[in-house]
Design an enzyme around this catalytic site. Structure first.
Site, short mmCIF file in Angstrom:
data_model
loop_
_atom_site.label_atom_id
_atom_site.label_comp_id
_atom_site.label_asym_id
_atom_site.label_seq_id
_atom_site.Cartn_x
_atom_site.Cartn_y
_atom_site.Cartn_z
N HIS A 191 0.85 -1.19 0.00
CA HIS A 191 0.00 0.00 0.00
C HIS A 191 0.88 1.23 0.00
O HIS A 191 2.06 1.20 0.35
CB HIS A 191 -0.94 0.01 1.22
CG HIS A 191 -0.26 0.34 2.52
ND1 HIS A 191 -0.14 1.64 2.98
CD2 HIS A 191 0.34 -0.45 3.44
CE1 HIS A 191 0.50 1.63 4.15
NE2 HIS A 191 0.81 0.38 4.45
N CYS A 192 0.31 2.36 -0.43
CA CYS A 192 1.00 3.65 -0.36
C CYS A 192 0.16 4.56 0.53
O CYS A 192 -0.54 4.07 1.43
CB CYS A 192 1.22 4.23 -1.75
SG CYS A 192 -0.30 4.49 -2.68
N ALA A 193 0.17 5.85 0.31
CA ALA A 193 -0.51 6.78 1.22
C ALA A 193 -2.03 6.62 1.18
O ALA A 193 -2.69 6.78 2.21
CB ALA A 193 -0.14 8.21 0.85
N ARG B 202 -3.64 4.12 -1.35
CA ARG B 202 -4.08 3.04 -2.22
C ARG B 202 -3.50 1.68 -1.83
O ARG B 202 -2.37 1.58 -1.37
CB ARG B 202 -3.67 3.33 -3.67
CG ARG B 202 -4.43 4.43 -4.34
CD ARG B 202 -3.68 4.96 -5.55
NE ARG B 202 -2.59 5.85 -5.15
CZ ARG B 202 -1.48 6.00 -5.83
NH1 ARG B 202 -1.26 5.31 -6.92
NH2 ARG B 202 -0.56 6.84 -5.41
#
Length: 480
Positions: free
Chosen positions: A29-31, A33
């Site tokens: 995951h990122c910030a 998504r």
């Protein structure tokens, strides 16, 4: 557990909707998504996933299936990991796995994006600094429009001079950051990459512009004398493409030697025999060739924006730019933009790009207005257009506009029209900056007032066009 349990049902459903554990190659995951690399993208039920209450949209880019969750994505990630009984991996491993789903062009663009990703924050800071210096140093705001702030107040003159310490470090010495990032990407010695970059911008070296001026004036140019031949002592300050090519050549030589040189002498032989030839090639073949390519690309872009049909060229660029974002090809424009700034002293594309981003954000605002009685749309849309105005357009573009289609088309039309208007005003940026409303700080000082008017017109136009399209048959083509 109470906070995390809110995602339990959605996490279970998502596991099923992406095709089950057997269809997941890796995930992270990122910030905002979840990022999946799937064995077969066709097995993912996109409509089912986007119907989940926690999902704000989805898209596929760079070989990854990305699901927008929002700021609580880390909690969803933990719940998904527990339910799937799978461990996520870091983003670099996901990117590596995703490349198996890409064609040659997509891989090239992805690699280019990874080289520039660590540098973007510095470039944005530099753009803001140049913009602020423009406001206080170049615009005649005081004494009936005859003097700038720096000409009246010594404090601001000192500030103007001091800030160039940072601006020079970012832009003049940009090749150092580029060669470091290339070496980081290629997994070779990063400190040697920094040294390599410094050899391109050393104070010993004359800048390319000074070299041209010296030749035109018939002045002597310093050079290294090897007897049978000599090499002009000309640097590559602010040059991006030569730095990329030199970094790649150095990395190839380094990796070849690392593989074939015995470990007992590797510490001595590999750094020396990779760095010295690379620097020699940089100042004889690679650097001049890279500068020629970079200047050629910059000239092509500038020719389009400076031709008699510049308004049309700018309008087409504004209209099509969102499509470049969808395909990821917009990443390939950054080195060209930076090269244009170094070669031509400014960028015509960035003003259009920022107006495109603002139009995308405004289209979401219009979409929320049209559907103002829908609480779920407000929950998704309001944070999306706020972040879009601040330069982060992914939630707006992928979470709303592409999903419902007519806001995306409305934004494209508005940014195409404003591309024409922007070029008609002769707006040009000093550098790449924040791609939202703060973009006006990156414009040349004398063009900032005109660009602020462009931003206001862009917002009004995108809003009106999107509302009009919401009353046409286009509204039926969206993914409801």
């Amino acid at each position: 557990m109470e906070i995390m349990s809110k995602f339990t049902n959605d996490a279970k459903k998502m596991l099923e909707l992406v095709g089950g554990r057997e269809n997941i190659v890796s995930f992270t995951h990122c910030a905002t998504r979840m990022r999946f690399v799937l064995a077969d993208d066709k097995k993912a039920d996109v409509k089912g996933i986007e119907a989940l209450s926690c999902v704000k949209g989805s898209f596929t880019q760079g070989g990854q299936f990305q699901v927008i969750i929002g700021n609580q994505v880390s909690m969803f990630y933990d719940e998904f990991s527990e339910i799937s009984n799978m461990d996520g991996v870091n983003k670099q491993e996901v990117k590596k796995a995703a490349k198996g789903n890409m064609n040659l062009l997509q891989r090239a663009v992805a690699n280019l994006a990874e080289i520039f990703a660590p540098i973007i924050p510095a470039i944005i800071v530099g753009g803001l600094i140049l913009g602020f210096r423009n406001i206080i140093g170049d615009i005649k705001l005081l004494e009936d429009g005859t003097k700038s702030i720096t000409e009246v107040y010594q404090f601001w003159k000192g500030t103007y001079d001091f800030l160039w310490l940072i601006g020079e470090a970012i832009f003049t010495f940009l090749p150092v950051a580029v060669t470091w990032s290339v070496c980081k990407k290629m997994n070779v010695d990063q400190v040697l990459g920094i040294v390599l970059g410094i050899t391109l911008v050393s104070p010993q070296l004359m800048s390319a512009s000074d070299y041209v001026s010296a030749v035109e004036a018939g002045k002597a140019v310093q050079y290294w004398d090897f007897g049978a031949f000599h090499i002009n002592m000309v640097g590559y300050q602010s040059q991006v493409i030569p730095a990329i090519l030199v970094g790649l050549v150095f990395s190839v030589i380094y990796r070849f030697l690392k593989k074939h040189v015995p470990d007992v002498i590797s510490m001595i032989v590999v750094p020396f025999c990779s760095l010295v030839p690379s620097v020699l090639l940089a100042h004889t073949i690679i650097g001049p060739f890279g500068r020629m390519i970079g200047d050629g690309l910059a000239n092509i872009i500038m020719a389009g924006f400076s031709s008699s049909a510049a308004w049309l060229f700018s309008g087409i660029y504004g209209f099509l730019y969102p499509l470049l974002v969808i395909t990821g090809l917009h990443h390939s424009m950054l080195p060209i933009d930076l090269q244009t700034a170094a070669t031509m002293g400014g960028i015509y594309t960035f003003p259009v790009v920022a107006l495109s981003n603002i139009a995308q954000a405004t289209a979401v605002m219009a979409f929320v207005f049209v559907n103002r009685k829908d609480a779920q749309i407000k929950e998704v849309g309001i944070p999306s257009f706020i972040s879009g105005y601040l330069g982060v357009t992914e939630p707006a573009m992928f979470g709303v506009n592409l999903k419902y289609l007519y806001p995306f088309i409305g934004a494209m039309i508005a940014s195409g029209i404003m591309g024409i208007v922007s070029r008609s005003f002769g707006v040009i940026a000093n550098s790449v900056g924040v791609g939202g409303i703060p973009a006006f700080l990156s414009m040349r000082g004398d063009k900032i007032p005109a660009y602020i008017l462009c931003i206001l017109a862009d917002i009004v136009l995108a809003f009106i066009i999107t509302v009009i399209l919401s009353r046409t048959k286009l509204k039926d083509y969206g993914n409801k």
